[in-house]
Design an enzyme around this catalytic site. Structure first.
Site, PDB file in Angstrom:
ATOM      1  N   ASN A  41      77.697 -21.311-102.837  1.00 59.84           N
ATOM      2  CA  ASN A  41      78.362 -21.689-101.603  1.00 59.84           C
ATOM      3  C   ASN A  41      79.208 -20.523-101.109  1.00 59.84           C
ATOM      4  O   ASN A  41      79.605 -19.652-101.885  1.00 59.84           O
ATOM      5  CB  ASN A  41      79.244 -22.926-101.840  1.00 59.84           C
ATOM      6  CG  ASN A  41      79.706 -23.530-100.528  1.00 59.84           C
ATOM      7  OD1 ASN A  41      80.681 -23.090 -99.951  1.00 59.84           O
ATOM      8  ND2 ASN A  41      78.956 -24.501-100.041  1.00 59.84           N
ATOM      9  N   GLU A  99      86.044 -22.021 -85.409  1.00 55.68           N
ATOM     10  CA  GLU A  99      85.773 -21.604 -86.782  1.00 55.68           C
ATOM     11  C   GLU A  99      86.906 -20.665 -87.185  1.00 55.68           C
ATOM     12  O   GLU A  99      87.207 -19.707 -86.474  1.00 55.68           O
ATOM     13  CB  GLU A  99      84.427 -20.881 -86.872  1.00 55.68           C
ATOM     14  CG  GLU A  99      84.154 -20.215 -88.221  1.00 55.68           C
ATOM     15  CD  GLU A  99      84.196 -21.201 -89.395  1.00 55.68           C
ATOM     16  OE1 GLU A  99      83.570 -22.268 -89.296  1.00 55.68           O
ATOM     17  OE2 GLU A  99      84.881 -20.903 -90.394  1.00 55.68           O
ATOM     18  N   GLU A 155      84.254 -28.183 -93.640  1.00 57.87           N
ATOM     19  CA  GLU A 155      84.656 -27.485 -94.863  1.00 57.87           C
ATOM     20  C   GLU A 155      86.113 -27.782 -95.228  1.00 57.87           C
ATOM     21  O   GLU A 155      86.793 -26.951 -95.845  1.00 57.87           O
ATOM     22  CB  GLU A 155      84.445 -25.969 -94.753  1.00 57.87           C
ATOM     23  CG  GLU A 155      83.007 -25.532 -94.550  1.00 57.87           C
ATOM     24  CD  GLU A 155      82.612 -25.482 -93.072  1.00 57.87           C
ATOM     25  OE1 GLU A 155      83.501 -25.402 -92.222  1.00 57.87           O
ATOM     26  OE2 GLU A 155      81.401 -25.540 -92.791  1.00 57.87           O
ATOM     27  N   GLU A 212      83.542 -32.980 -91.968  1.00 57.73           N
ATOM     28  CA  GLU A 212      82.288 -32.738 -92.660  1.00 57.73           C
ATOM     29  C   GLU A 212      82.582 -32.966 -94.137  1.00 57.73           C
ATOM     30  O   GLU A 212      82.434 -34.060 -94.635  1.00 57.73           O
ATOM     31  CB  GLU A 212      81.798 -31.321 -92.393  1.00 57.73           C
ATOM     32  CG  GLU A 212      80.455 -31.033 -93.046  1.00 57.73           C
ATOM     33  CD  GLU A 212      80.169 -29.534 -93.058  1.00 57.73           C
ATOM     34  OE1 GLU A 212      79.019 -29.167 -92.796  1.00 57.73           O
ATOM     35  OE2 GLU A 212      81.096 -28.731 -93.346  1.00 57.73           O
ATOM     36  N   GLU A 244      73.092 -29.374 -92.029  1.00 59.49           N
ATOM     37  CA  GLU A 244      72.870 -27.931 -92.007  1.00 59.49           C
ATOM     38  C   GLU A 244      72.127 -27.446 -93.249  1.00 59.49           C
ATOM     39  O   GLU A 244      71.366 -26.488 -93.199  1.00 59.49           O
ATOM     40  CB  GLU A 244      74.186 -27.176 -91.846  1.00 59.49           C
ATOM     41  CG  GLU A 244      75.158 -27.393 -93.003  1.00 59.49           C
ATOM     42  CD  GLU A 244      76.511 -26.721 -92.768  1.00 59.49           C
ATOM     43  OE1 GLU A 244      76.734 -26.177 -91.679  1.00 59.49           O
ATOM     44  OE2 GLU A 244      77.352 -26.764 -93.682  1.00 59.49           O
TER      45      GLU A 244
END
Lengths: 700, 700
Positions: free
Chosen positions: A192, A412, A481, A499, A505
């Site tokens: 990740n 983001e 995240e 999320e 995704e």
């Protein structure tokens, strides 16, 4: 109803001092037993006489101070009962009942002259407990070295689990007995963008099933100002223990009294369906303090997103790899020609949204900085207000508003949370100025302040600061995240979704197993709505990239059913316009389906295998049914007895085609209409990793 | 004057490839030799033919990338000369000459296709060099694991040193040979509110003297976006090596190209006086970019400060120990009755300042939060805008302005730098609103973000953000507990002063040795002005607290002389009003002395023993002389040849009384006037830890 007792020492025998007290759930199914044994606090929990949690120790270790683990006396004890109902701003049901019996135990530690309180609430569907640290002369500030709350399970349960991590929940679920975790642990995760595996720990919500068929879900509620929790597993004794996320220096939390921990929650039932129906976690959160909530609305949206995720276009406007915000002159850089968030393309999405009744269009990659946003621990990575040259923020918002559509802002942060806090007020002012009412935040990569984790106390407080600041600007937040949700949407209803798990995704990254969305409602979604972004009709990516092996491991119909089974008041139709235009009849379901509900019925469910739910649209005589299955085809009997028997209904049934198969023939589907009543029963076949989606309206 | 050379390989012999180049100082006293030996860069430095720095390695180790230590080829070389003058906004002299020869070496690493540049500037008083990292395809982002610049000294020099630390410079100086550091190291420090000792490292500015009487000072200039430096000592080889301050994860710096390191500076002379006179560090800083600087003014101030430091009054308004800002209602707490920053007391200071011609009054402890500000790692510790109930911010500023005086804002951050950044814009707006034009910042305690250090890259950037943000509001900054200054007052002249060393406050804590202020100008002050806060007339604290052993280890006259020897354009008269009123004739010197200068003459100086300086007030025909000595009485001959020989002068001489002694009789002094000319020579006796202060005006 309040009773007070003053205890000295309840019982003394064989030199072991024991105080004990029991409270039961309103329906008496659950029984919680608290004990102070040799000055150490323990609790246990039974369900219909069967042990769920055996005697489990409670307490905290502190940094540089005597622990809060032992040496306690009972100072006071309080029992209360509450029975009330409340209405969530957005939700799966219109009205929620909050009904519990409560035991508050005040523990005094004579050696330090400190008092703490442990509060237990027993509901019909489970237990919540938390620590409370009142302000007092000898307990003003302390640092948590570890919280040592135990959950001593009564056997080698089957578990649906992801590995402990301080930074990500984006893993596939492993299904195994707890005793098998050691041998499976290192196979339970892939890479990740930010990950810090915690050996032999499991994340929550943790779904368990005992050999006797008892379903147990362990999580936390109201995670505020406190580090997020993993659970250390002893794979021999089956004792789980809280493992808080450390900060850069290994500390678990800086506390100033008065303060209380999050609730530790145990949802229990002998029916898996009851786990999904539980509102225990929401109930353990505080009512919202927002006086006005009419700006918080459900959102169904499309967006410029999936095309970047799968690699058809880019977030970045150029192929430079070294951007200095405010210095780099984009007009002097060569555009890469693949930038997704360009004016024409966004206008196309606005047109599509308007034509099909969507509320909003998400646009990612609209602002300067995407060229080198990831992997450099770059602190000043975005300013959140400067659009790329080909994104005319005013024109596009004006255009969208003229069509009755809103744009969704994308912020983001690249996990440079410290930078986001420097800019978020300006960013939200920009949103207010241009008429955005929702923001999708993202935390990809390692956190700055460096050494903090996605779930350490500082970041938990950060997510809260974001939601608070957004609320001041009447902006809804969809955080990606971020930490596992813990029911905070009750208190902060503008935190509309998150999320915080492996979403759609991953179908373009490593892939999600067919059973993934069958586990999520029992795990991640226990804490709150997930922006899973379903709706992929073109599941095979070789359609775009010949030879590409990637594919979404569901049938098309299962994608439709997810709108019902994956609760969120913020739902995306994630696929490209062209794909929805190829399948307009199937797309009709996405256009019709509600995202906010008066009622929800969990018709059938077993974690990782099948889920069948029916939901009634908020304020309308419309129901939607969603059923999904794992890789196994399955026939489900749908019992429509949830319908008002005095009315006649017409159902539009979207079912897998006879030859449908998530690998061989995912786009095979069949749509038909059928008159139904509350007495109708339908034997519905679901293809391998298939589904069924039904919209039900009153027959005219 | 620019020459370019392209080299292949300069010389090849015995399989060792060597490129070498030498540049000298404009006066040829200094000679810097650069070599590439077997692809590794080295430099050395000679002074009048004597080695100062022997061949010393240059380069950096990177995290997860090949190092920048070796494998280099010469790609290009540039030599230039510069000779210019510039005028500091505030300074010790009106005009500074910036005269050097420069060598720029471009080093190419074929294995990685990366290029770096090392730039050397040789001045008549020393050498500066730095690394430059141009933007290039293979070098956009990197993380510094360590900078490995060496300073290979030519012998076991005498050193005036404090131990390496990541968080504080507030130590007494130890004087020893370098070889003696190991045995003295653990005796070289006492406790500090935040400290992280770096074993066998020394801090800069590091003052050295060779056995041959060569004075060498090593430091850094223009510390921007880069971690602060300590020097690792090899006590056997006498090689010093840069040791950058790590962040919470042990990293030394996150770099995005183009970027350059701070300058590493070596000031050299065979006269100690030249070290003090050197402007090399200022010259290596960039000219200011501020278009308008008329808001930056010298400040002589008094304040509500020393009384708290020594324990006569308190910063806090109550004796609570648990404050929740914005929640705690101070009107319901009991005032402790010892709060220094109360309206009447501040008005007394304003009256005193106005009457005696001071520019400003500093008030510490004016804002909510002082009850529990320290030691709890409390992030939201101050909001920097909410006064205590007994501090009427509007009334006091109005009152001060009506008397021609300004208040100086105090923003103690408790090292919660992250919290300060959240609030500083609001804080500076409040300053603008009420007419404050200067802020004293403080960083007591361990840094938040936790794990960062006072000198780690993030904090260096933080201090810069503070200065930048303050500049937007035309606010001058006096930073305490910040990093060692590196001449940045040239570029950011509103960074008017800093503490960043052991100041007068320690006279009330652990005590400062008599020689302390004799070392500071050779060490801490090399980087820039220090807010030392001199002027304590009542040196013995048993005056307030019978039996108290604490005392300021100087005579009263030495306190006067410090206004000349401790350069700062921001100078405090730190003692209580009552003490200045007891000694009005001595106080006259403090009233008269300038704080900004046209010229400075270092008449005599030896580190830790004696300093004698004369300074000419900016824009006036007035000179001030300050002479100080260590614990030894001493007679100094003061040669007044710096005076304009065409004019007649009258000197007011403040000298130690015949029986003065810093222990037995510190308040014995004698003041007299004397006509002098440029030919006058005065044999002046200084008492043990005594001084002499002289103000010189034109004879009417």
């Amino acid at each position: 109803m309040r009773r007070n007792f003053i205890f000295f020492l309840a019982v003394i025998f064989w030199s072991v001092s024991v105080f004990s007290q029991t409270i039961t759930s309103p329906n008496n199914n659950l029984s919680m037993h608290f004990q102070l044994v040799d000055s150490v606090p323990y609790y246990s929990l039974d369900y219909k006489g069967t042990p769920v949690i055996k005697a489990s120790r409670l307490g905290l270790e502190l940094e540089k101070l005597p622990s809060l683990m032992n040496g306690f006396e009972i100072k006071d004890e309080t029992q209360t009962t509450k029975d009330e109902t409340w209405n969530p701003v957005l939700g799966e049901v219109k009205t929620i009942r909050n009904h519990y019996n409560e035991l508050g135990v005040e523990l005094y530690q004579p050696s330090t002259q400190r008092t703490i309180r442990i509060r237990f609430r027993v509901f019909d569907d489970g237990l919540g407990f938390r620590y409370e640290f009142p302000e007092q002369p000898n307990l003003n500030y302390f640092v948590i070295k570890d919280e040592e709350s135990e959950f001593a399970l009564n056997g080698d349960h089957k578990a649906w689990w992801i590995p402990g991590d301080y930074d990500t929940e984006e893993y596939e679920y492993t299904i195994s007995n707890l005793s098998e975790v050691p041998k499976l642990f290192d196979h339970s995760y892939d890479q990740n963008a930010s990950q810090t595996i915690v050996p032999m720990a499991l994340q929550t919500p943790l779904m368990l099933e005992s050999k006797q068929g008892l379903f147990i879900n362990i999580h936390e509620a109201a995670l505020i100002d406190y580090a997020g929790m993993n659970l250390d597993l002893n794979p021999k004794t089956f004792v789980l223990k809280t493992h808080l996320t450390p900060d850069a220096q290994g500390m678990k939390g800086y506390i100033q009294t008065p303060m209380r921990s999050p609730w530790r929650t145990i949802v229990v039932s002998d029916r898996a369906e009851d786990i999904l129906a539980s509102k225990l976690i929401l109930n353990l959160n505080e009512p919202t303090k927002y006086a006005i909530t009419d700006w918080i609305k459900p959102v169904k949206y499309v967006g410029v997103w999936w095309e970047m995720i799968m690699g058809k276009s880019t977030w970045s406007y150029t192929n430079s790899n070294n951007i200095h915000l405010g210095v780099t002159d984009y007009s002097k850089l060569k555009p890469n020609g693949t930038h997704g968030a360009n004016n024409q393309h966004v206008k196309d999405y606005i047109d599509f949204a308007a034509k099909n009744g969507f509320d909003a269009v998400l646009v990612e990659g609209w602002d300067e900085g995407w060229e080198d946003w990831f992997g450099h621990s770059k602190e000043y990575v975005f300013d959140f207000v400067t659009p790329y040259p080909d994104f005319d923020i005013k024109m596009l918002n004006d255009y969208a508003h003229s069509k009755g559509v809103k744009l969704i802002m994308h912020n983001e942060t690249s996990s440079s949370a410290i930078n986001y806090e420097r800019h978020f007020d300006t960013a939200y002012k920009l949103m207010n100025h241009f008429g955005y009412d929702a923001v999708k935040t993202g935390y990809v990569g390692n956190i700055i302040p460096r050494g903090e984790h996605h779930y350490s106390q500082w970041m938990i407080e950060h997510y809260q600061r974001v939601v608070d600041q957004a609320a001041k600007h009447k902006v809804m937040v969809d955080s990606h995240e971020s930490v596992h949700p813990t029911g905070l949407s009750r208190t902060y209803p503008n935190w509309i979704a998150a999320e915080a798990a492996r979403g759609t995704e991953y179908d373009a990254f490593g892939g999600n197993n067919p059973n993934h969305t069958l586990v999520l409602p029992f795990t991640r979604l226990m804490g709150g709505p997930m922006d899973y972004t379903p709706g992929i009709f073109q599941t095979k990516l070789d359609y775009y990239f010949p030879g590409d092996k990637r594919f979404v491991k569901t049938t098309l119909v299962k994608q439709l059913a997810l709108y019902v089974t994956m609760y969120s008041p913020l739902q995306m139709a994630a696929d490209l316009i062209e794909n929805y235009e190829r399948f307009p009849d199937a797309f009709q379901f996405i256009k019709d389906v509600a995202v906010d509900w008066d009622d929800t019925k969990i018709l059938k469910a077993y974690p990782g295998e099948y889920i069948l739910e029916a939901r009634k649209a908020k304020g309308k005589d419309e129901w939607f049914v969603g059923g999904i299955t794992d890789e196994h085809a399955r026939t489900m009997t749908i019992d429509f007895s949830f319908l008002d028997p005095s009315k006649k209904w017409i159902a539009t049934i979207y079912e897998d085609g006879k030859d449908a198969d998530y690998i061989k023939n995912p786009q095979s589907y069949h749509i038909y209409q059928k008159k139904i009543t509350s007495k109708t029963k339908l034997n519905q076949r679901l293809a391998p990793s298939g589904g069924v989606a039904i919209s039900i309206k009153l027959a005219e």
